[in-house]
Design a protein around this motif. Structure first.
Motif, PDB file in Angstrom:
ATOM      1  N   PRO A  44      19.778  51.609  34.776  1.00 56.94           N
ATOM      2  CA  PRO A  44      19.873  50.631  33.702  1.00 56.94           C
ATOM      3  C   PRO A  44      21.310  50.263  33.353  1.00 56.94           C
ATOM      4  O   PRO A  44      21.571  49.174  32.900  1.00 56.94           O
ATOM      5  N   THR A  45      22.258  51.173  33.590  1.00 53.02           N
ATOM      6  CA  THR A  45      23.650  50.860  33.268  1.00 53.02           C
ATOM      7  C   THR A  45      24.291  49.980  34.328  1.00 53.02           C
ATOM      8  O   THR A  45      25.370  49.475  34.120  1.00 53.02           O
ATOM      9  N   SER A  46      23.629  49.802  35.466  1.00 52.61           N
ATOM     10  CA  SER A  46      24.205  48.973  36.517  1.00 52.61           C
ATOM     11  C   SER A  46      23.378  47.718  36.777  1.00 52.61           C
ATOM     12  O   SER A  46      23.309  47.238  37.892  1.00 52.61           O
ATOM     13  N   LEU A  47      22.751  47.195  35.731  1.00 55.54           N
ATOM     14  CA  LEU A  47      21.999  45.950  35.888  1.00 55.54           C
ATOM     15  C   LEU A  47      22.947  44.831  36.286  1.00 55.54           C
ATOM     16  O   LEU A  47      24.102  44.804  35.843  1.00 55.54           O
ATOM     17  N   PRO A  48      22.470  43.887  37.096  1.00 58.54           N
ATOM     18  CA  PRO A  48      23.318  42.750  37.460  1.00 58.54           C
ATOM     19  C   PRO A  48      23.749  41.968  36.223  1.00 58.54           C
ATOM     20  O   PRO A  48      22.986  41.841  35.259  1.00 58.54           O
ATOM     21  N   VAL A  49      24.952  41.474  36.265  1.00 60.67           N
ATOM     22  CA  VAL A  49      25.454  40.627  35.178  1.00 60.67           C
ATOM     23  C   VAL A  49      25.104  39.188  35.538  1.00 60.67           C
ATOM     24  O   VAL A  49      25.466  38.699  36.604  1.00 60.67           O
ATOM     25  N   VAL A  50      24.367  38.529  34.649  1.00 62.55           N
ATOM     26  CA  VAL A  50      23.906  37.164  34.892  1.00 62.55           C
ATOM     27  C   VAL A  50      24.387  36.291  33.736  1.00 62.55           C
ATOM     28  O   VAL A  50      24.226  36.656  32.568  1.00 62.55           O
ATOM     29  N   ALA A  51      24.970  35.142  34.075  1.00 61.43           N
ATOM     30  CA  ALA A  51      25.485  34.225  33.055  1.00 61.43           C
ATOM     31  C   ALA A  51      24.360  33.742  32.139  1.00 61.43           C
ATOM     32  O   ALA A  51      23.218  33.565  32.573  1.00 61.43           O
ATOM     33  N   ASP A  52      24.695  33.537  30.875  1.00 62.71           N
ATOM     34  CA  ASP A  52      23.724  33.024  29.906  1.00 62.71           C
ATOM     35  C   ASP A  52      23.148  31.697  30.375  1.00 62.71           C
ATOM     36  O   ASP A  52      23.870  30.851  30.908  1.00 62.71           O
ATOM     37  N   GLU A 174      15.109  46.997  34.456  1.00 63.83           N
ATOM     38  CA  GLU A 174      15.120  45.928  35.458  1.00 63.83           C
ATOM     39  C   GLU A 174      14.064  44.875  35.166  1.00 63.83           C
ATOM     40  O   GLU A 174      14.347  43.681  35.207  1.00 63.83           O
ATOM     41  N   ILE A 175      12.819  45.302  34.876  1.00 64.96           N
ATOM     42  CA  ILE A 175      11.780  44.308  34.612  1.00 64.96           C
ATOM     43  C   ILE A 175      12.078  43.541  33.331  1.00 64.96           C
ATOM     44  O   ILE A 175      11.779  42.347  33.241  1.00 64.96           O
ATOM     45  N   ALA A 176      12.708  44.170  32.357  1.00 62.97           N
ATOM     46  CA  ALA A 176      13.069  43.456  31.121  1.00 62.97           C
ATOM     47  C   ALA A 176      14.059  42.330  31.427  1.00 62.97           C
ATOM     48  O   ALA A 176      13.932  41.227  30.889  1.00 62.97           O
ATOM     49  N   GLN A 177      15.010  42.592  32.320  1.00 64.15           N
ATOM     50  CA  GLN A 177      15.960  41.552  32.689  1.00 64.15           C
ATOM     51  C   GLN A 177      15.272  40.463  33.516  1.00 64.15           C
ATOM     52  O   GLN A 177      15.465  39.268  33.268  1.00 64.15           O
ATOM     53  N   ILE A 178      14.449  40.855  34.480  1.00 66.32           N
ATOM     54  CA  ILE A 178      13.729  39.891  35.314  1.00 66.32           C
ATOM     55  C   ILE A 178      12.822  39.019  34.451  1.00 66.32           C
ATOM     56  O   ILE A 178      12.728  37.807  34.651  1.00 66.32           O
ATOM     57  N   TRP A 179      12.148  39.627  33.485  1.00 71.80           N
ATOM     58  CA  TRP A 179      11.249  38.920  32.560  1.00 71.80           C
ATOM     59  C   TRP A 179      11.973  37.734  31.922  1.00 71.80           C
ATOM     60  O   TRP A 179      11.407  36.653  31.776  1.00 71.80           O
TER      61      TRP A 179
END
Length: 192
Positions: A44-52, A174-179
C-alpha cells in the motif's frame, strides 16, 4: 508457502466471488501454493502515483506476468504486480466451477461497494462466444467475475496464492485506487 486462515475466513475466501453464491463444500480449506511463480504484491505504501483527474480507458491483465496495467490512451498510468487469480489460473474460463479466470476482451460493467470482498468491479464475462461454447458443451459458462480486494474482515497480509473462483484479486489499497481510476464501460483485455 501456505497461509493459515481462521475457519470462518477460509469459508469466505474459498466461496465463489459471486455475491450470494453458495459455498462449495468440496474445496479443501488449505490448498497448496500456486503453480505459477509470482512477484510480491504491491504494498500500500508503493501505490502508483497518478495525476488528479486522470481516468483509465483500458485495462490490460497479463496472467503469465501477474500484472494489471491501467492505460489512458497509449499512456500507462498505473501498474499493479503480484495479482491473484482463480485456483486454476492457467487457461480461459469456460464453465461454471472451473476456477479459471477468463481470457479475452471484456468491459467493466458494474461495481459493488458492498461486496463480500473489499470493493468489486464486475467484468462482463461471459460474452456471446463464451455462452455459445458452454451451451455447445451442455454446460453453464458461469459468471460474476470481478476485480476485487481481500475478503471483508480479513486483516492479515494479502493472501499470497491464487484463491478466487475466477476473479482477479489485489490488496485493498490497490483496488481502492483502481476503483477511483476505472469508470464503468472501461475495456479490459485479459491475456494468457
Amino acid at each position: 508457502m501456505r497461509i493459515k486462515l481462521p475457519c470462518a475466513l477460509i469459508a469466505m475466501s474459498l466461496a465463489a466471488c459471486a455475491e450470494g453464491q453458495p459455498i462449495p463444500q468440496t474445496q479443501e480449506a488449505d490448498k497448496p501454493a500456486m503453480a505459477i511463480p509470482a512477484a510480491p504484491a504491491t504494498s500500500p505504501t508503493s501505490l502508483p502515483v497518478v495525476a488528479d483527474g486522470v481516468k483509465a480507458n483500458r485495462i490490460i491483465v497479463d496472467k503469465s506476468d501477474r500484472v494489471l496495467i491501467l492505460y489512458d490512451g497509449d499512456t500507462e498510468i498505473a501498474r499493479y504486480s503480484g495479482i491473484r487469480f482463480g485456483d486454476a489460473p492457467a487457461g480461459h474460463k469456460q464453465f461454471e466451477g472451473d476456477e479459471k479466470t477468463p481470457e479475452g476482451e471484456y468491459r467493466i460493467n458494474g461495481r459493488n461497494p458492498a461486496s463480500r470482498y473489499h470493493l468489486s468491479l464486475r467484468i462482463s464475462y461471459p460474452n456471446a462466444a463464451d455462452r455459445a461454447y458452454a451451451k455447445s458443451q451442455g454446460k453453464d459458462p458461469g459468471g460474476d467475475i470481478f476485480i476485487h480486494g481481500q475478503p471483508n474482515g480479513y486483516n492479515d497480509p494479502v493472501i499470497a496464492r491464487d484463491w478466487t473462483d475466477g476473479c482477479i484479486a489485489l490488496s485493498n489499497a490497490e483496488i481502492a485506487q483502481i476503483w477511483k481510476l476505472v469508470p464503468d464501460g472501461t475495456k479490459i483485455i485479459i491475456q494468457p
